[in-house]
Design a protein around this motif. Structure first.
Motif, PDB file in Angstrom:
ATOM      1  N   PRO A  97       0.834  -1.190   0.000  1.00  0.00           N
ATOM      2  CA  PRO A  97       0.000   0.000   0.000  1.00  0.00           C
ATOM      3  C   PRO A  97       0.874   1.246   0.000  1.00  0.00           C
ATOM      4  N   GLU A  98       0.344   2.343  -0.506  1.00  0.00           N
ATOM      5  CA  GLU A  98       1.126   3.571  -0.447  1.00  0.00           C
ATOM      6  C   GLU A  98       1.158   4.081   0.988  1.00  0.00           C
ATOM      7  N   THR A  99       2.341   4.325   1.483  1.00  0.00           N
ATOM      8  CA  THR A  99       2.501   4.860   2.826  1.00  0.00           C
ATOM      9  C   THR A  99       3.262   6.177   2.745  1.00  0.00           C
ATOM     10  N   LEU A 100       3.304   6.881   3.852  1.00  0.00           N
ATOM     11  CA  LEU A 100       3.985   8.168   3.884  1.00  0.00           C
ATOM     12  C   LEU A 100       5.495   7.976   4.016  1.00  0.00           C
ATOM     13  N   THR A 101       6.237   8.874   3.403  1.00  0.00           N
ATOM     14  CA  THR A 101       7.675   8.925   3.611  1.00  0.00           C
ATOM     15  C   THR A 101       7.959   9.863   4.773  1.00  0.00           C
ATOM     16  N   GLN A 102       9.103   9.667   5.423  1.00  0.00           N
ATOM     17  CA  GLN A 102       9.558  10.595   6.454  1.00  0.00           C
ATOM     18  C   GLN A 102      10.679  11.429   5.869  1.00  0.00           C
ATOM     19  N   VAL A 103      10.537  12.751   5.927  1.00  0.00           N
ATOM     20  CA  VAL A 103      11.492  13.664   5.327  1.00  0.00           C
ATOM     21  C   VAL A 103      12.014  14.611   6.395  1.00  0.00           C
ATOM     22  N   ASP A 104      13.336  14.769   6.480  1.00  0.00           N
ATOM     23  CA  ASP A 104      13.882  15.723   7.436  1.00  0.00           C
ATOM     24  C   ASP A 104      14.246  17.029   6.733  1.00  0.00           C
ATOM     25  N   ASN A 105      14.578  18.050   7.504  1.00  0.00           N
ATOM     26  CA  ASN A 105      14.771  19.386   6.952  1.00  0.00           C
ATOM     27  C   ASN A 105      15.994  19.505   6.049  1.00  0.00           C
ATOM     28  N   ARG A 106      16.886  18.508   6.059  1.00  0.00           N
ATOM     29  CA  ARG A 106      18.036  18.513   5.160  1.00  0.00           C
ATOM     30  C   ARG A 106      17.741  17.786   3.844  1.00  0.00           C
ATOM     31  N   GLY A 107      16.533  17.237   3.718  1.00  0.00           N
ATOM     32  CA  GLY A 107      16.168  16.515   2.499  1.00  0.00           C
ATOM     33  C   GLY A 107      16.385  15.029   2.582  1.00  0.00           C
ATOM     34  N   GLY A 108      16.719  14.516   3.768  1.00  0.00           N
ATOM     35  CA  GLY A 108      16.850  13.076   3.934  1.00  0.00           C
ATOM     36  C   GLY A 108      15.495  12.400   3.937  1.00  0.00           C
ATOM     37  N   VAL A 109      15.346  11.362   3.122  1.00  0.00           N
ATOM     38  CA  VAL A 109      14.063  10.676   2.964  1.00  0.00           C
ATOM     39  C   VAL A 109      14.184   9.234   3.438  1.00  0.00           C
ATOM     40  N   MET A 110      13.197   8.781   4.218  1.00  0.00           N
ATOM     41  CA  MET A 110      13.114   7.379   4.606  1.00  0.00           C
ATOM     42  C   MET A 110      11.728   6.867   4.211  1.00  0.00           C
ATOM     43  N   TYR A 111      11.717   5.771   3.474  1.00  0.00           N
ATOM     44  CA  TYR A 111      10.467   5.179   2.990  1.00  0.00           C
ATOM     45  C   TYR A 111      10.454   3.716   3.414  1.00  0.00           C
ATOM     46  N   MET A 112       9.430   3.317   4.182  1.00  0.00           N
ATOM     47  CA  MET A 112       9.399   1.970   4.759  1.00  0.00           C
ATOM     48  C   MET A 112       8.035   1.317   4.524  1.00  0.00           C
ATOM     49  N   PRO A 113       7.754   0.898   3.294  1.00  0.00           N
ATOM     50  CA  PRO A 113       6.448   0.314   2.994  1.00  0.00           C
ATOM     51  C   PRO A 113       6.337  -1.150   3.416  1.00  0.00           C
ATOM     52  N   PRO A 114       5.227  -1.538   4.050  1.00  0.00           N
ATOM     53  CA  PRO A 114       4.976  -2.966   4.273  1.00  0.00           C
ATOM     54  C   PRO A 114       4.733  -3.628   2.929  1.00  0.00           C
ATOM     55  N   THR A 115       5.407  -4.753   2.670  1.00  0.00           N
ATOM     56  CA  THR A 115       5.427  -5.311   1.320  1.00  0.00           C
ATOM     57  C   THR A 115       5.204  -6.817   1.334  1.00  0.00           C
ATOM     58  N   THR A 116       4.403  -7.281   0.389  1.00  0.00           N
ATOM     59  CA  THR A 116       4.239  -8.706   0.147  1.00  0.00           C
ATOM     60  C   THR A 116       5.120  -9.098  -1.035  1.00  0.00           C
ATOM     61  N   LEU A 117       6.017 -10.068  -0.816  1.00  0.00           N
ATOM     62  CA  LEU A 117       6.913 -10.539  -1.862  1.00  0.00           C
ATOM     63  C   LEU A 117       6.480 -11.919  -2.335  1.00  0.00           C
ATOM     64  N   LYS A 118       6.401 -12.097  -3.632  1.00  0.00           N
ATOM     65  CA  LYS A 118       6.174 -13.410  -4.221  1.00  0.00           C
ATOM     66  C   LYS A 118       7.348 -13.700  -5.136  1.00  0.00           C
ATOM     67  N   THR A 119       8.074 -14.790  -4.850  1.00  0.00           N
ATOM     68  CA  THR A 119       9.299 -15.073  -5.573  1.00  0.00           C
ATOM     69  C   THR A 119       9.497 -16.569  -5.726  1.00  0.00           C
ATOM     70  N   TRP A 120      10.655 -16.958  -6.304  1.00  0.00           N
ATOM     71  CA  TRP A 120      11.002 -18.364  -6.482  1.00  0.00           C
ATOM     72  C   TRP A 120      12.327 -18.617  -5.780  1.00  0.00           C
ATOM     73  N   CYS A 121      12.391 -19.664  -4.997  1.00  0.00           N
ATOM     74  CA  CYS A 121      13.566 -19.960  -4.192  1.00  0.00           C
ATOM     75  C   CYS A 121      14.275 -21.221  -4.695  1.00  0.00           C
ATOM     76  N   TYR A 122      15.533 -21.366  -4.318  1.00  0.00           N
ATOM     77  CA  TYR A 122      16.337 -22.508  -4.746  1.00  0.00           C
ATOM     78  C   TYR A 122      16.035 -23.707  -3.848  1.00  0.00           C
ATOM     79  N   VAL A 123      15.593 -24.817  -4.467  1.00  0.00           N
ATOM     80  CA  VAL A 123      15.192 -26.009  -3.711  1.00  0.00           C
ATOM     81  C   VAL A 123      16.165 -27.171  -3.906  1.00  0.00           C
ATOM     82  N   GLY A 124      17.325 -26.920  -4.512  1.00  0.00           N
ATOM     83  CA  GLY A 124      18.278 -27.987  -4.816  1.00  0.00           C
ATOM     84  C   GLY A 124      18.815 -28.713  -3.601  1.00  0.00           C
ATOM     85  N   ASN A 125      18.814 -28.051  -2.445  1.00  0.00           N
ATOM     86  CA  ASN A 125      19.337 -28.685  -1.231  1.00  0.00           C
ATOM     87  C   ASN A 125      18.249 -29.341  -0.379  1.00  0.00           C
TER      88      ASN A 125
END
Length: 234
Positions: A120-148
């Protein structure tokens, strides 16, 4: 680049004084008036924009030991500096941090290379020097290595993040930590145990240019699985 003149800014403060604007109204209008939308905040041709990236693992939703299909819940953590978003705190009630919608400012095109993400779109945190922190909760769907899996019951997921369009001369991806944050990890309800994890930054060289990426490696082992070659006969 979009800018706000001194006259316009003074006029905005005057309007707020009459209309009793909220505490952050003038500051938000001032900062977003300079945001420049989707333009990358590169200030020098020999100084790329550094984007730090980290991951907090929250939950392993599912993992298929045969196909390698996996779904994970994580909190991604992106950080960068955009000086166009800076301000003088003394002009704005000594405010040093605000929150802005991610869609209203520049965001790095740092993507998961193998799989799909949704958040979902969430807010970024921005400080007065222009530093940006963005921490979105995320669902990942991927493929993993099963050889072992047959030998030791383990499956390894390698989650590679990097810029899709910019090489390292423009955008430099770096890891914010050499470990995945596990402070909020919940292993309840899963038959898998997290046994190893690491974070690595890599540089890939091509004839034209070089690209950087960060790889989050997570190794899960089936709970109760024995480390034995005899497992192949189970």
């Amino acid at each position: 680049m979009s800018t706000m003149s001194t006259g316009t800014f003074v006029g905005l403060l005057a309007i707020c004084a009459v209309a009793q604007c909220q505490l952050f109204d003038a500051l938000y209008t001032y900062v977003l008036g300079k945001a420049a939308g989707t333009t990358i905040p590169m200030t020098s041709s020999n100084q790329p924009v550094n984007v730090s990236i980290g991951m907090s693992l929250i939950h392993l939703t599912s993992l298929n030991s045969k196909s390698g299909d996996a779904e994970l819940e994580v909190w991604m953590n992106f950080g960068w500096t955009d000086t166009r978003l800076s301000w003088d705190p003394t002009t704005f009630n000594d405010t040093t941090v605000i929150r802005l919608p991610a869609s209203r400012i520049w965001n790095p095109d740092v993507l998961l290379f193998k799989g799909h993400t949704s958040s979902p779109e969430t807010l970024t945190q921005v400080d007065n020097r222009g530093g940006v922190m963005y921490m979105p909760p995320t669902t990942l769907k991927t493929w993993c290595y099963v050889g072992n899996y047959t030998s030791d019951g383990s499956v390894t997921c390698r989650l590679k993040y990097g810029s899709w369009a910019y090489d390292v001369s423009v955008l430099n991806v770096v890891e914010s930590s050499n470990e995945v944050d596990l402070s909020n990890y919940d292993s309840d309800g899963t038959e898998w145990e997290l046994t190893e994890q690491k974070v690595e930054r890599k540089v890939t060289h091509y004839a034209c240019c070089s690209y950087t990426d960060v790889v989050f490696s997570l190794t899960f082992k089936e709970k109760g699985r024995r480390n034995s070659v005899w497992n192949i006969f189970d």
